[in-house]
Design an enzyme around this catalytic site. Structure first.
Site, short mmCIF file in Angstrom:
data_model
loop_
_atom_site.label_atom_id
_atom_site.label_comp_id
_atom_site.label_asym_id
_atom_site.label_seq_id
_atom_site.Cartn_x
_atom_site.Cartn_y
_atom_site.Cartn_z
CD GLU A 1 -2.74 -3.18 0.19
OE1 GLU A 1 -2.76 -3.09 -0.78
OE2 GLU A 1 -3.13 -2.62 1.01
CG HIS B 1 5.83 -2.75 -3.84
ND1 HIS B 1 5.68 -3.90 -3.14
CD2 HIS B 1 5.22 -1.99 -2.97
CE1 HIS B 1 4.74 -3.95 -2.45
NE2 HIS B 1 4.29 -2.83 -2.14
P1 5GP Z 1 2.09 -2.36 -0.07
O1 5GP Z 1 0.83 -2.36 0.79
O2 5GP Z 1 2.12 -3.90 -0.47
O3 5GP Z 1 3.15 -1.73 0.04
O4 5GP Z 1 1.58 -1.76 -1.51
C1 5GP Z 1 1.14 -2.41 -2.70
C2 5GP Z 1 0.70 -1.24 -3.72
O5 5GP Z 1 0.42 -1.79 -4.83
C3 5GP Z 1 -0.63 -0.56 -3.17
O6 5GP Z 1 -0.42 0.80 -3.10
C4 5GP Z 1 -1.59 -0.72 -4.45
O7 5GP Z 1 -2.33 0.24 -4.72
C5 5GP Z 1 -0.74 -1.36 -5.40
N1 5GP Z 1 -1.20 -2.02 -6.63
C6 5GP Z 1 -1.82 -3.62 -5.93
N2 5GP Z 1 -2.11 -3.95 -7.10
C7 5GP Z 1 -1.93 -3.15 -8.31
C8 5GP Z 1 -1.99 -3.33 -9.93
O8 5GP Z 1 -2.38 -4.36 -10.47
N3 5GP Z 1 -1.41 -2.44 -10.43
C9 5GP Z 1 -0.91 -1.26 -9.87
N4 5GP Z 1 -0.60 -0.40 -10.77
N5 5GP Z 1 -0.90 -1.09 -8.63
C10 5GP Z 1 -1.26 -2.00 -7.67
#
Ligand code: 5GP
Length: 115
Positions: free
Chosen positions: A95, A100
């Protein structure tokens, strides 16, 4: 390369529960935790996806693991166990396009893939 909200978190321009930061990486609690411990560990330099990783990133990406091990101990999840996860692009359901490492633990986790 377009910055994401994670660059603003690294620079402390927007609030986040930062649990660790050094010259190479930043770690903060996920805003929508999927487990009692859900921390994101990210490089301070913008690398959008794992597909963009270059040999010069190896030191930084190695740091993600040493910080994961340190935080797992601090969170008291090291002995029971935890999961480190990194998603890439659409099929990986990435996302935020700033790589990360998810550190998830604090309860028995479900199967690795739900579907
Ligand atoms: P992905 O799906 O890209 O591996 O995970 C993105 C993660 O970032 C998700 O678990 C989401 O909850 C977290 N996330 C997205 N925006 C923010 C934010 O503004 N602050 C924090 N602390 N986490 C975020």
């Amino acid at each position: 390369m377009e910055e994401t909200i994670f660059s603003q978190i690294i620079r402390k321009e927007i609030p986040a529960d930062i649990v660790y930061q050094d010259d190479l990486v930043t770690a903060f609690r996920d805003i929508n935790p999927k487990a009692p411990t859900h921390i994101l560990i990210i490089p301070n330099v913008l690398i959008p996806t794992v597909n963009d990783v270059k040999p010069e990133h190896e030191q930084t990406l190695g740091r993600l693991f040493t910080v994961a091990a340190k935080l797992a101990k601090e969170e008291n999840v090291a002995e029971d166990g935890y999961r480190l996860m990194m998603n890439c692009n659409a099929h990986g359901r990435q996302e935020v396009y700033h790589i990360h490492m998810h550190l998830l633990g604090g309860k028995p986790l479900g199967p690795m893939l739900a579907e």
